[in-house]
Every structure is written in structure tokens, then in C-alpha cells.
Design a protein around this motif. Structure first.
Motif, PDB file in Angstrom:
ATOM      1  N   ASN A 353     -24.905  54.718  64.732  1.00 44.59           N
ATOM      2  CA  ASN A 353     -24.914  55.534  63.478  1.00 44.59           C
ATOM      3  C   ASN A 353     -24.149  56.762  63.828  1.00 44.59           C
ATOM      4  O   ASN A 353     -23.467  57.435  62.770  1.00 44.59           O
ATOM      5  CB  ASN A 353     -26.546  56.004  63.367  1.00 44.59           C
ATOM      6  CG  ASN A 353     -26.387  56.681  61.922  1.00 44.59           C
ATOM      7  OD1 ASN A 353     -26.056  56.228  60.760  1.00 44.59           O
ATOM      8  ND2 ASN A 353     -27.105  57.896  61.911  1.00 44.59           N
ATOM      9  N   ASN A 357     -21.106  57.720  61.263  1.00 42.78           N
ATOM     10  CA  ASN A 357     -21.098  58.923  60.721  1.00 42.78           C
ATOM     11  C   ASN A 357     -19.878  59.737  61.086  1.00 42.78           C
ATOM     12  O   ASN A 357     -19.024  60.313  60.368  1.00 42.78           O
ATOM     13  CB  ASN A 357     -22.293  59.790  61.360  1.00 42.78           C
ATOM     14  CG  ASN A 357     -23.400  59.641  60.618  1.00 42.78           C
ATOM     15  OD1 ASN A 357     -23.133  58.736  59.485  1.00 42.78           O
ATOM     16  ND2 ASN A 357     -24.778  59.990  60.875  1.00 42.78           N
ATOM     17  N   LYS A 406     -23.053  61.010  51.007  1.00 38.99           N
ATOM     18  CA  LYS A 406     -22.128  60.145  50.635  1.00 38.99           C
ATOM     19  C   LYS A 406     -22.430  59.232  49.298  1.00 38.99           C
ATOM     20  O   LYS A 406     -23.578  59.307  48.793  1.00 38.99           O
ATOM     21  CB  LYS A 406     -22.414  59.202  51.794  1.00 38.99           C
ATOM     22  CG  LYS A 406     -21.802  59.852  53.152  1.00 38.99           C
ATOM     23  CD  LYS A 406     -21.990  58.924  54.457  1.00 38.99           C
ATOM     24  CE  LYS A 406     -21.712  59.817  55.514  1.00 38.99           C
ATOM     25  NZ  LYS A 406     -22.179  59.240  56.799  1.00 38.99           N
ATOM     26  N   GLY A 415     -29.739  56.826  58.407  1.00 35.71           N
ATOM     27  CA  GLY A 415     -29.248  56.602  59.780  1.00 35.71           C
ATOM     28  C   GLY A 415     -29.758  57.797  61.011  1.00 35.71           C
ATOM     29  O   GLY A 415     -30.085  57.374  62.022  1.00 35.71           O
TER      30      GLY A 415
HETATM   31 MG   LIG Z   1     -25.216  57.650  59.070  1.00 43.85          MG
END
Ligand SMILES: [Mg+2]
Ligand SMILES: Nc1ncnc2c1ncn2[C@@H]1O[C@H](COP(=O)(O)OP(=O)(O)OP(=O)(O)O)[C@@H](O)[C@H]1O
Length: 452
Positions: A353, A357, A406, A415
Motif C-alpha cells: 500500500n 500510494n 483519489k 489502504g
Molecule cells: Mg492507498
């Protein structure tokens, strides 16, 4: 003129004052406005009766003693003084409920002379009546030292009227206060219940998040395991075919008799050999990816075990390579790490994650640094990116389940929430440092040995 019957002027003044206090009573709601009203009644008492001083004394909740609520006219202060019920004139009136007139205080044995001794006030005459509401005595009201002779029955009537007003005022304030208190208690209870509900809701949300994530991982795990198996069989076949193909090609080359035939077929042969080599490399890459996929999901490694974090990072990097390829430099600054006792599957998920990211945060070209080091009985893993960083107002929110900046379909906002939970489950810490425009740095600290 005596006070037995009220003359027109006094009656008028008395009525005016009663109307005025009645109006004031309607807006009475606090102890402060009660004191002001009682002060006004005190001043009015002195004015109407021509008295030097006046006082309102109230009974304590246990009805053991009287205390001064307000007093006016006397020079001295009576604040904090009390008088036991049954003692002195006021104490006796509070006990019996009978009004009392004292014409010669200095020689009257019923008078509590110790009060004067304390305050320095010289009491000559007293008119004292009880303050009652609904047959209950709340206290007494006193007029002291009438300037023009003794207090009369007429004065007593006036003071009783004033006492009735004072009684309603005191009663109203107490009602308001107890109402206020009940509202306050109720509000506190409601706030506590609300806090409990919010906590329960939060627990439910957390559990739901964990469950859905666990389900997702389990589903993903079996899917990946299934696909890996399915891919491996044909992949094995293609892999061994490339060997057969290679050998067949060599034999075919040998059967070509004449140098002309050899020359003519050479470019074709070279092309076939190259295609075959490409196939072999592609097979190797696919088999590497499948291996990494299995390593990442590692359903068998949900258990605690000693694991090499670098291995996990590498397999995660392979899986996420498509996000970085051609635009992001990945810089590895690995230190010496001991084997860490952890649940490798979930820890890989955390690394995954953080890397995703970081890759997603960088638009266009950029750099991601992966640093590891050991620090006493801790290991530290950092993922830093050269992306746009995180706005200060978002810093406290990024770990909240569901928070994402996002667009739909890219991020679910789970996440970091899940990563933090996993790290905490390992008795570690997941921290973040970021300034807008200067990238973001996430750090995971894990104890080398399982705690608790
Ligand atoms: Mg994430
Ligand atoms: N490296 C980073 N740089 C800038 N912002 C980041 C970075 N990492 C996380 N964030 C911010 O934190 C938010 C939450 O991250 P998180 O990983 O929890 O969810 P997500 O990436 O949006 O969705 P998901 O991980 O479920 O696909 C992101 O939407 C982003 O705004």
C-alpha cells in the motif's frame, strides 16, 4: 399619624412597588436577579417603614440555621454569619412562623445580642415576619430600628406583603435552579449515551472494515492461488517446448545439405532462434511474476514467523513495477536487517500500500526511496516519494477508513487504515511526515520479536 391604617400616599407607593416586583418576578431566573430583587425589596422596606436597616435571612436545606441572603442599611457586614433556628428573634420567627415586634432590643432577652457584638450594629427595635411559600417557611425578613417610634401592626402588614413577594421570588429561583440542574444532568446523561453510541458505531465500522478486508484478502488469495496453478501448467509446457524447439532447430540446420541451402535458410533460422529465446525469457518473467504473486498473498504465511523484510519488499516491487516503469526511479537504501518475527502476508500488504500510494502520488517522473535499518530491538522501513506531499489539513485524516482524494475506481481510502491496523497488531508504529510540495515519507517501525 399611626401606621395602623395606611394613608393614600403609602398605599399608592406600596401598590406601585408590588406591581414593580411582580413584573420583576416574571423575568426572574437566576440567583443574581433574585439578590437584586431582594435588595430592592429591602430598600423598599426601609423606605416604607422608615427603618434604618433590613435583612432577608433564609433557612439552610436542613432547616438548622438561618443565613443572610441580603442585608442593607447597616454599616457592618453580615456575610457568612448564621443564626441557629430557635435562637434570637429571627430564629424564633423561623421556628414558630409567628411575626414578632421588639420595641426595646437592648433589654429584650429574646434578642441574640451576640450578632450585634460581632457586626458592631446597634439594634434598637425589630420587626420580623416569616417568608412562606405553600405553608413552608423559607426564611424571615426583618426591619430594624424604626426611626419614628416603635414598629406597629400596620408596619407588620406591609412587611408581610413584602415577605409574600420575597417568598415567590425565592421559590421561583429555586424552581429554575432545580430545573437547570435537571436539564444539566439530563444533558450530561445524553452526552454520555451519545459518546457510547459513537464508540459502538466506530467499533462496528472498524469490525466491518476488517471483515471486508479479510474477506477481500481471502477471496484474492484463493483467486491468485487458483490462477497461479492454472498458469503454471501451460507455462511449464511452453517452457519445456522452447528447449525442444531449440534442439529441433539445430537438427534441422544439420540436415540442410548444401552450403547454398544453408546460406539461404540462415536468416530464417536466426529469426526462429531469436523468437525462441524471446519466448524463453517471457516464460521466465511470467513464472517470476506468478512466484511473487504467491509470495505476496502467502495465505500459508498468515501465521507468525521470522521473515526477511527485504524479500517481501522485492516481491512487492515486482508486483507493482508496472506503476513505476519508465517514469519513477526506485532507490533502495537497505541496511542490515535481522529476521523479523511477523505475519509476512499482512506486512507485505502494508509495503504494497505504501509503494502504490507513493507511485500513484507522483505524476510524471519522480523518485521513490525505500530505506531500511535496524535500531536496537526495532526495525524501521521508510517509503519516501518526490510527489506533491499531503496538505496539513489532510494529515490527520489519511489513516481514517474511507478517506481518499483519489477519483472513484482508483482509491477506496482503506489502504492506510488497514496498514495502520496491521502495524499496530504487530505492536509497531506507522508514522507520516509530509509538507505540501516536498513529498511524503511514511515510516513503519516493527519490533524484531513479537510482543504480547
Ligand atoms: Mg492507498
Ligand atoms: N505518498 C502519498 N502522497 C500524497 N498523498 C498520499 C500519499 N499516501 C496517501 N496519501 C493520501 O492519503 C489518502 C488515503 O490513502 P489510502 O492508502 O488510505 O487510500 P487510497 O490510496 O486513497 O485508496 P486505497 O489504498 O484504498 O486504494 C490518499 O487518498 C491520499 O490523499
Amino acid at each position: 399619624m399611626t401606621n395602623h391604617s395606611l394613608d393614600a400616599g403609602r398605599t399608592r407607593a406600596l401598590l406601585d412597588a408590588l406591581v414593580e416586583t411582580t413584573v420583576a418576578l416574571c423575568s426572574l431566573s437566576t440567583r443574581l436577579s433574585l439578590t437584586a430583587l431582594l435588595d430592592r425589596l429591602g430598600a423598599f422596606t426601609r423606605q416604607m417603614l422608615g427603618a434604618e436597616a433590613s435583612a432577608v435571612m433564609l433557612l439552610d436545606p436542613g432547616s438548622h440555621y438561618l443565613y443572610w441572603e441580603t442585608s442593607s442599611g447597616g454599616e457592618s457586614t453580615v456575610r457568612g454569619l448564621t443564626l441557629p433556628v430557635g435562637q434570637g428573634i429571627a430564629g424564633t420567627v423561623a421556628l414558630t412562623g409567628e411575626p414578632c415586634i421588639v420595641t426595646d432590643a437592648a433589654h429584650d432577652p429574646r434578642v441574640a445580642h451576640n450578632i450585634d457584638a460581632t457586626t458592631g450594629f446597634v439594634t434598637r427595635s425589630i420587626l420580623c415576619v416569616p417568608i412562606r411559600v405553600r405553608n413552608t417557611i423559607l426564611g424571615v425578613i426583618e426591619a430594624l430600628n424604626k426611626q419614628s417610634g416603635p414598629f406597629t401592626a400596620g408596619d407588620q402588614e406591609i412587611l408581610e406583603l413584602i415577605a409574600a413577594q420575597a417568598g415567590i421570588a425565592i421559590d421561583n429561583t429555586r424552581l429554575y435552579e432545580s430545573l437547570d440542574e435537571r436539564v444539566r444532568q439530563r444533558t450530561e446523561e445524553l452526552a454520555a449515551a451519545n459518546a457510547r453510541l459513537e464508540q459502538t458505531l466506530q467499533n462496528l465500522r472498524d469490525t466491518q472494515t476488517q471483515l471486508s478486508q479479510a474477506e477481500k484478502m481471502a477471496a484474492l488469495g484463493s483467486l491468485v492461488a487458483g490462477i497461479a496453478h492454472e498458469i503454471n501448467t501451460p507455462l511449464g509446457a511452453i517452457g519445456s517446448n522452447t528447449d525442444v524447439f531449440n534442439r529441433a532447430l539445430r537438427k534441422l540446420e544439420a540436415t540442410l545439405g548444401t552450403p547454398e541451402a544453408k546460406n539461404a535458410s540462415a536468416p530464417l533460422m536466426a529469426m526462429l532462434a531469436e523468437l525462441n529465446e524471446n519466448n524463453r525469457e517471457a516464460c521466465q518473467r511470467v513464472s517470476g511474476i506468478v512466484k511473487n504473486l504467491r509470495a505476496f498473498v502467502r495465505l500459508d504465511e498468515g501465521e507468525w514467523k521470522f521473515a526477511d523484510l527485504h524479500e517481501g519488499i522485492e516481491s512487492t516491487l515486482t508486483l507493482t513495477a508496472h506503476l513505476a516503469r519508465g517514469r519513477i526511479d526506485v532507490v533502495r537504501e537497505y541496511g542490515e536487517l535481522p529476521q523479523v518475527e511477523c505475519r509476512p502476508g499482512p506486512i507485505n500488504q502494508v509495503v504494497m500500500n505504501l509503494l502504490v500510494n507513493a507511485f500513484q502520488a507522483i505524476e510524471g517522473r519522480g523518485t521513490v526511496w525505500i530505506r531500511t535499518r535496524s535500531d536496537g530491538d526495532l526495525v524501521r522501513l521508510e517509503v519516501e516519494d518526490s510527489g506533491p506531499g499531503i496538505m496539513p489539513e489532510h494529515l490527520s485524516k489519511v489513516f481514517e477508513a474511507g478517506f481518499t482524494t483519489k477519483r472513484a475506481g482508483v482509491g477506496t481510502g482503506l489502504g492506510l487504515a488497514i496498514s495502520q491496523r496491521i502495524v499496530e497488531e504487530h505492536a509497531g508504529r506507522l508514522t507520516i511526515e509530509s509538507e505540501p510540495g516536498r513529498g511524503a515519507r511514511f515510516a513503519v517501525e516493527l519490533p524484531v520479536r513479537r510482543r504480547g
